[in-house]
Design an enzyme around this catalytic site. Structure first.
Site, PDB file in Angstrom:
ATOM      1  N   ASN A 263      29.170  42.917  20.904  1.00  0.00           N
ATOM      2  CA  ASN A 263      29.477  42.771  22.422  1.00  0.00           C
ATOM      3  C   ASN A 263      29.048  43.602  23.153  1.00  0.00           C
ATOM      4  O   ASN A 263      28.796  44.946  22.762  1.00  0.00           O
ATOM      5  CB  ASN A 263      30.953  43.021  22.335  1.00  0.00           C
ATOM      6  CG  ASN A 263      31.853  41.891  21.622  1.00  0.00           C
ATOM      7  OD1 ASN A 263      31.686  40.855  21.026  1.00  0.00           O
ATOM      8  ND2 ASN A 263      33.192  42.161  21.304  1.00  0.00           N
ATOM      9  N   GLY A 264      28.592  43.396  24.395  1.00  0.00           N
ATOM     10  CA  GLY A 264      28.223  44.310  25.459  1.00  0.00           C
ATOM     11  C   GLY A 264      26.677  43.800  25.855  1.00  0.00           C
ATOM     12  O   GLY A 264      26.555  42.807  25.734  1.00  0.00           O
TER      13      GLY A 264
ATOM     14  N   LYS B  82      46.378  33.533  40.699  1.00  0.00           N
ATOM     15  CA  LYS B  82      46.872  32.807  39.481  1.00  0.00           C
ATOM     16  C   LYS B  82      46.498  31.172  39.801  1.00  0.00           C
ATOM     17  O   LYS B  82      46.088  30.582  38.726  1.00  0.00           O
ATOM     18  CB  LYS B  82      48.537  32.749  39.501  1.00  0.00           C
ATOM     19  CG  LYS B  82      48.912  34.052  38.890  1.00  0.00           C
ATOM     20  CD  LYS B  82      48.720  34.361  37.289  1.00  0.00           C
ATOM     21  CE  LYS B  82      47.638  35.322  37.470  1.00  0.00           C
ATOM     22  NZ  LYS B  82      47.491  36.629  37.262  1.00  0.00           N
TER      23      LYS B  82
ATOM     24  N   GLU C 273      48.524  37.931  44.402  1.00  0.00           N
ATOM     25  CA  GLU C 273      48.545  37.390  43.085  1.00  0.00           C
ATOM     26  C   GLU C 273      48.658  35.842  42.769  1.00  0.00           C
ATOM     27  O   GLU C 273      48.209  35.562  41.869  1.00  0.00           O
ATOM     28  CB  GLU C 273      49.593  38.614  42.546  1.00  0.00           C
ATOM     29  CG  GLU C 273      49.873  38.154  41.017  1.00  0.00           C
ATOM     30  CD  GLU C 273      48.882  38.482  40.180  1.00  0.00           C
ATOM     31  OE1 GLU C 273      47.750  38.930  40.513  1.00  0.00           O
ATOM     32  OE2 GLU C 273      48.927  38.137  38.802  1.00  0.00           O
TER      33      GLU C 273
ATOM     34  N   GLU D 250      42.655  30.857  39.242  1.00  0.00           N
ATOM     35  CA  GLU D 250      42.148  30.802  37.835  1.00  0.00           C
ATOM     36  C   GLU D 250      42.372  29.665  36.927  1.00  0.00           C
ATOM     37  O   GLU D 250      41.520  29.430  36.293  1.00  0.00           O
ATOM     38  CB  GLU D 250      43.059  32.120  37.137  1.00  0.00           C
ATOM     39  CG  GLU D 250      42.695  33.462  37.454  1.00  0.00           C
ATOM     40  CD  GLU D 250      43.453  34.463  36.837  1.00  0.00           C
ATOM     41  OE1 GLU D 250      42.890  35.040  35.812  1.00  0.00           O
ATOM     42  OE2 GLU D 250      44.653  34.302  37.214  1.00  0.00           O
TER      43      GLU D 250
ATOM     44  N   LYS E  44      39.445  37.275  28.962  1.00  0.00           N
ATOM     45  CA  LYS E  44      40.580  37.872  29.073  1.00  0.00           C
ATOM     46  C   LYS E  44      40.203  39.431  29.346  1.00  0.00           C
ATOM     47  O   LYS E  44      41.034  39.993  30.128  1.00  0.00           O
ATOM     48  CB  LYS E  44      41.176  37.842  27.878  1.00  0.00           C
ATOM     49  CG  LYS E  44      42.742  38.699  27.693  1.00  0.00           C
ATOM     50  CD  LYS E  44      43.659  38.014  28.522  1.00  0.00           C
ATOM     51  CE  LYS E  44      44.913  39.012  28.767  1.00  0.00           C
ATOM     52  NZ  LYS E  44      45.711  38.756  30.029  1.00  0.00           N
TER      53      LYS E  44
ATOM     54  N   ARG F  66      40.254  35.545  24.410  1.00  0.00           N
ATOM     55  CA  ARG F  66      39.421  36.331  25.136  1.00  0.00           C
ATOM     56  C   ARG F  66      38.380  35.571  25.905  1.00  0.00           C
ATOM     57  O   ARG F  66      37.756  36.064  26.869  1.00  0.00           O
ATOM     58  CB  ARG F  66      38.629  37.418  24.403  1.00  0.00           C
ATOM     59  CG  ARG F  66      39.502  38.252  23.589  1.00  0.00           C
ATOM     60  CD  ARG F  66      38.337  39.062  22.557  1.00  0.00           C
ATOM     61  NE  ARG F  66      37.751  39.912  23.201  1.00  0.00           N
ATOM     62  CZ  ARG F  66      37.804  41.563  23.188  1.00  0.00           C
ATOM     63  NH1 ARG F  66      38.758  41.738  22.733  1.00  0.00           N
ATOM     64  NH2 ARG F  66      36.760  41.891  23.706  1.00  0.00           N
TER      65      ARG F  66
ATOM     66  N   TRP G 116      30.814  34.704  24.686  1.00  0.00           N
ATOM     67  CA  TRP G 116      31.082  34.488  26.129  1.00  0.00           C
ATOM     68  C   TRP G 116      29.642  34.820  26.892  1.00  0.00           C
ATOM     69  O   TRP G 116      29.328  35.989  26.796  1.00  0.00           O
ATOM     70  CB  TRP G 116      32.020  35.301  26.605  1.00  0.00           C
ATOM     71  CG  TRP G 116      32.424  34.972  28.177  1.00  0.00           C
ATOM     72  CD1 TRP G 116      33.570  33.879  28.594  1.00  0.00           C
ATOM     73  CD2 TRP G 116      32.030  35.492  29.391  1.00  0.00           C
ATOM     74  NE1 TRP G 116      33.631  33.731  30.064  1.00  0.00           N
ATOM     75  CE2 TRP G 116      32.753  34.808  30.313  1.00  0.00           C
ATOM     76  CE3 TRP G 116      31.136  36.528  29.525  1.00  0.00           C
ATOM     77  CZ2 TRP G 116      32.393  35.137  31.731  1.00  0.00           C
ATOM     78  CZ3 TRP G 116      30.962  36.850  30.929  1.00  0.00           C
ATOM     79  CH2 TRP G 116      31.523  36.152  31.989  1.00  0.00           C
TER      80      TRP G 116
ATOM     81  N   HIS H 229      45.081  35.634  63.798  1.00  0.00           N
ATOM     82  CA  HIS H 229      43.848  36.046  64.070  1.00  0.00           C
ATOM     83  C   HIS H 229      42.864  35.261  63.246  1.00  0.00           C
ATOM     84  O   HIS H 229      41.676  35.785  62.666  1.00  0.00           O
ATOM     85  CB  HIS H 229      43.787  37.650  63.423  1.00  0.00           C
ATOM     86  CG  HIS H 229      44.707  38.469  64.326  1.00  0.00           C
ATOM     87  ND1 HIS H 229      44.407  39.023  65.409  1.00  0.00           N
ATOM     88  CD2 HIS H 229      45.919  39.037  63.717  1.00  0.00           C
ATOM     89  CE1 HIS H 229      45.377  39.716  66.003  1.00  0.00           C
ATOM     90  NE2 HIS H 229      46.349  39.635  65.114  1.00  0.00           N
TER      91      HIS H 229
ATOM     92  N   CYS I 213      33.317  38.336  24.797  1.00  0.00           N
ATOM     93  CA  CYS I 213      32.926  38.061  23.190  1.00  0.00           C
ATOM     94  C   CYS I 213      34.153  38.962  22.490  1.00  0.00           C
ATOM     95  O   CYS I 213      34.640  39.932  22.655  1.00  0.00           O
ATOM     96  CB  CYS I 213      31.746  38.601  22.794  1.00  0.00           C
ATOM     97  SG  CYS I 213      30.405  38.094  23.891  1.00  0.00           S
TER      98      CYS I 213
HETATM   99  C1  F6R Z   1      43.977  37.800  36.275  1.00  0.00           C
HETATM  100  C2  F6R Z   1      43.605  38.769  35.272  1.00  0.00           C
HETATM  101  C3  F6R Z   1      42.366  39.573  35.481  1.00  0.00           C
HETATM  102  C4  F6R Z   1      42.529  41.095  35.069  1.00  0.00           C
HETATM  103  C5  F6R Z   1      41.572  41.864  35.280  1.00  0.00           C
HETATM  104  C6  F6R Z   1      41.579  43.153  34.911  1.00  0.00           C
HETATM  105  O1  F6R Z   1      45.133  36.877  35.540  1.00  0.00           O
HETATM  106  O2  F6R Z   1      43.777  38.702  34.157  1.00  0.00           O
HETATM  107  O3  F6R Z   1      42.044  39.721  36.859  1.00  0.00           O
HETATM  108  O4  F6R Z   1      43.598  41.536  35.534  1.00  0.00           O
HETATM  109  O5  F6R Z   1      40.395  41.426  34.599  1.00  0.00           O
HETATM  110  O6  F6R Z   1      41.898  43.486  33.552  1.00  0.00           O
HETATM  111  P1  F6R Z   1      42.480  44.753  32.803  1.00  0.00           P
HETATM  112  O7  F6R Z   1      43.966  44.574  33.405  1.00  0.00           O
HETATM  113  O8  F6R Z   1      42.772  44.528  31.540  1.00  0.00           O
HETATM  114  O9  F6R Z   1      41.873  45.866  33.348  1.00  0.00           O
END
Ligand code: F6R
Length: 608
Positions: free
Chosen positions: A98-99, A485, A481, A488, A603, A27, A74, A504, A2
């Site tokens: 938020n929270g 990506k 990674e 996501e 985000k 976000r 959110w 394995h 949020c």
């Molecule tokens: C993936 C992504 C998330 C963040 C994770 C940690 O693309 O962005 O996996 O890396 O939520 O976020 P931070 O780095 O803000 O603690």
């Protein structure tokens, strides 16, 4: 997650709030709303779905007012819907939150027993009711917010307005980020610097337990007892253009292309070529992490993958043992952490709830805490002994790209620094490593020119419903990674494995429909990876590889391949990840997905 915006001004604040909700959209959200105080009391507009829906509603039913609050939601408690969207109102009070209010069930039951009728399923609405009840008793708006929040358990950033106080915002924070923006004849409460950056660069970062009352020209802060407190305002240097798309179709693509510049920024002033030393920022140097007996790294998601690379680099260059954990696991597994341990929290946002909780555990254990963060003065940065900032500027794309490479670049600097201090890295080797790092931005620029070729390969992979990513040594975190990506933003299943684990289990998956993305530049484990790939090929697997320039053996085995410069193993990940970011981006874009707003994702994950 949020986003909050609140504004108290001498002019109509609704257009400004809508603009700032647009800046919060990155976000992740599923509904949005605004409320204002005007002569007739509280006026509310909310809509389920995209911000455009709210804007269309405002076009049909305009709203104006000098004091207002806005929110992108959110969903946590209560499905995404208009009635569950924020602001939530009760009688003369409207709030955005938020929270998570953890004790909302008993509070709601108590309020219902007292005759309160609820119009939403949210935990937030109970706070509006509590403030309203307290206000009816004490007739003091900011005091009513304090009385109400004293009954609440959980985490919150809350901004409230009251119909009787049309020129006033009251806000409070506990374990969820909230800032006060100090403007010219207007003041703001927001969860996010970039939401109001066009209007001010001066911010007060609220601390847990802070309350604030603000009008258009005055801001006062107080604690839970109502005692006045002071907090210093800070000036944010971020370039506002960094939060614009600048002609790119998506923030993610822009941020992929920004990586050479942001890595250059991260290195600026920190590499001393003459002496082959790294000049970490003074508070980081003062931590003397070289003297700890081990380092524990904690992070989530992409930042965790950077942490895994940190382990390779620090152990190799400084011979200092490093453990790496996902924050949500670490915090619940009774870990062993001692006062002579070093603790590194890696977080782009600096607000990730699980990582933040781990920092508090490290504080309780007496460890030396370093934060590697992108957002200045974020909660994690402030809760640590020192912060090393990655200088990536705001990252808006939900899928992290430039934050990752600047984190890896920062960890490389730290590894060299520790290696020098601990006398495991001689000046010549350090100089070679630093030179290799210095070359990264210009070599990366050349690689980025291959984006169109990556798109052509992406085009051929659109029908795949699963991908396997393989890497070994420093490329295993990159495989993880790359797979993250892809998942996501394309919603296609992907799995990453260390190449040596193929026999394995995962080799059973190989057939002519499974694209296998292999990261295998020339390094100490190249020959072994090549054998693993022969096994994939022998079973008809489709190989897309990332290889060193001039590697004919692996390129011959591959349906498509992309090259990275011949370079030291420890900088290879900074190159190889670029193709994986581009591949995920182009597949998602070709499939027609909303790259910058992937479904269900937020985000910054500020709740557990
Ligand atoms: C993936 C992504 C998330 C963040 C994770 C940690 O693309 O962005 O996996 O890396 O939520 O976020 P931070 O780095 O803000 O603690």
């Amino acid at each position: 997650m949020c986003g909050i915006t609140g504004c108290v001004s001498t002019q109509d604040c609704v257009p400004l709030m809508i603009e700032s909700l647009g800046r919060l959209a990155y976000r992740g959200y599923d509904s949005a709303g605004v409320a204002v105080c005007d002569a007739g009391g509280i006026k509310l507009r909310r809509e389920h779905g995209k911000l455009e829906n709210l804007m269309a509603l405002l076009a049909r039913q305009p709203l104006s007012g000098r004091t207002g609050i806005g929110h992108t939601r959110w969903a946590t408690h209560g499905r995404p819907s208009e009635s569950n969207a924020h602001p939530q109102t009760y009688k003369k009070i409207a709030i955005v939150h938020n929270g998570i209010i953890e004790n909302f069930m008993p509070l709601r039951a108590e309020l219902e027993a007292g005759g309160h009728v609820f119009s939403s399923e949210t935990d937030t609405e109970i706070v509006a009711h509590l403030i309203s009840d307290a206000y009816e008793t004490c007739a003091d708006f900011s005091k009513a917010v304090r009385i109400a929040l004293a009954r609440v358990r959980g985490s919150y950033a809350i901004v409230a307005i009251c119909a009787d106080c049309p020129d006033e915002l009251v806000a409070a924070r506990l374990q969820s980020p909230l800032l006060v923006g100090l403007g010219n004849n207007m003041n703001f409460a927001t969860s996010d610097i970039s939401a109001v950056l066009p209007y001010t660069r001066r911010f007060i970062f609220l601390e847990d337990g802070d309350f604030v009352r603000m009008t258009h020209d005055a801001v006062s802060l107080f604690d839970a007892q109502g005692k006045i407190i002071t907090r210093e305002a800070k000036t944010i240097e971020w370039d506002i253009r960094a939060a614009e798309k600048q002609g790119y179709p998506h923030y993610m693509l822009k941020e992929i292309f920004e990586q050479p510049a942001k890595i250059t920024d991260t290195f600026r002033g920190r590499i001393l070529s003459e002496s082959a030393e790294v000049n970490l920022d003074a508070p980081v140097n003062a931590l003397e992490l070289e003297n700890v007996s081990r380092i524990q790294i904690v992070a989530c998601g992409t930042s965790y993958h950077a942490g895994l690379l940190g382990k390779y680099m620090i152990e190799k260059m400084a011979r200092l043992p490093v453990d790496v954990d996902v924050a949500s696991e670490y915090r619940y597994r009774d870990p062993i952490l001692k006062p002579d341990d070093g603790f590194i929290a890696i977080s782009q946002s600096g607000e990730t709830a699980d990582t933040y909780a781990c920092v508090k555990m490290a504080r309780a254990a007496g460890a030396k805490i370093l934060a590697i963060c992108n957002v200045m003065d974020s909660s994690i940065a402030r809760a640590s002994d020192a912060a090393f900032y990655t200088r990536a500027d705001p990252e808006i794309g939900v899928a992290s790209t430039k934050a990752f490479t600047t984190q890896v670049a920062s960890l490389a600097l730290l590894a060299i620094h520790l290696g020098r201090k601990r006398n495991f890295l001689d000046a010549e080797r350090a100089r070679t490593c630093l030179e290799a790092l210095r070359r990264v931005p210009s070599e990366m620029e050349v690689m980025l020119e291959q984006s169109d070729d990556v798109r052509k390969t992406a085009q051929k992979l659109l029908r795949a419903n699963s991908f396997l990513y393989l890497g070994r040594n420093v490329h295993y975190p990159i495989a993880l990674e790359g797979a993250l990506k892809l998942k996501e933003i394309t919603y296609i299943h992907a799995e990453a494995y260390p190449s040596g684990e193929m026999k394995h289990g995962p080799i059973a998956l190989i057939d002519d429909r499974l694209p296998v993305i292999v990261i295998a530049p020339k390094n100490s484990t190249y020959e072994k990876t090549l054998s693993n790939l022969q096994e994939v090929r022998a079973r008809g697997g489709r190989i897309i590889s990332i290889v060193s320039e001039g590697d004919e053996d692996l390129s011959k085995l591959s349906e498509a391949y992309f090259t990275i410069p011949n370079c030291d193993e420890f900088v290879q990940p900074l190159y190889s990840v670029i193709y994986l970011q581009l591949l995920a981006y182009h597949i998602a874009d070709l499939l027609g997905h909303d790259v910058d707003h992937p479904r269900n994702l937020a985000k910054s994950v500020t709740v557990e």
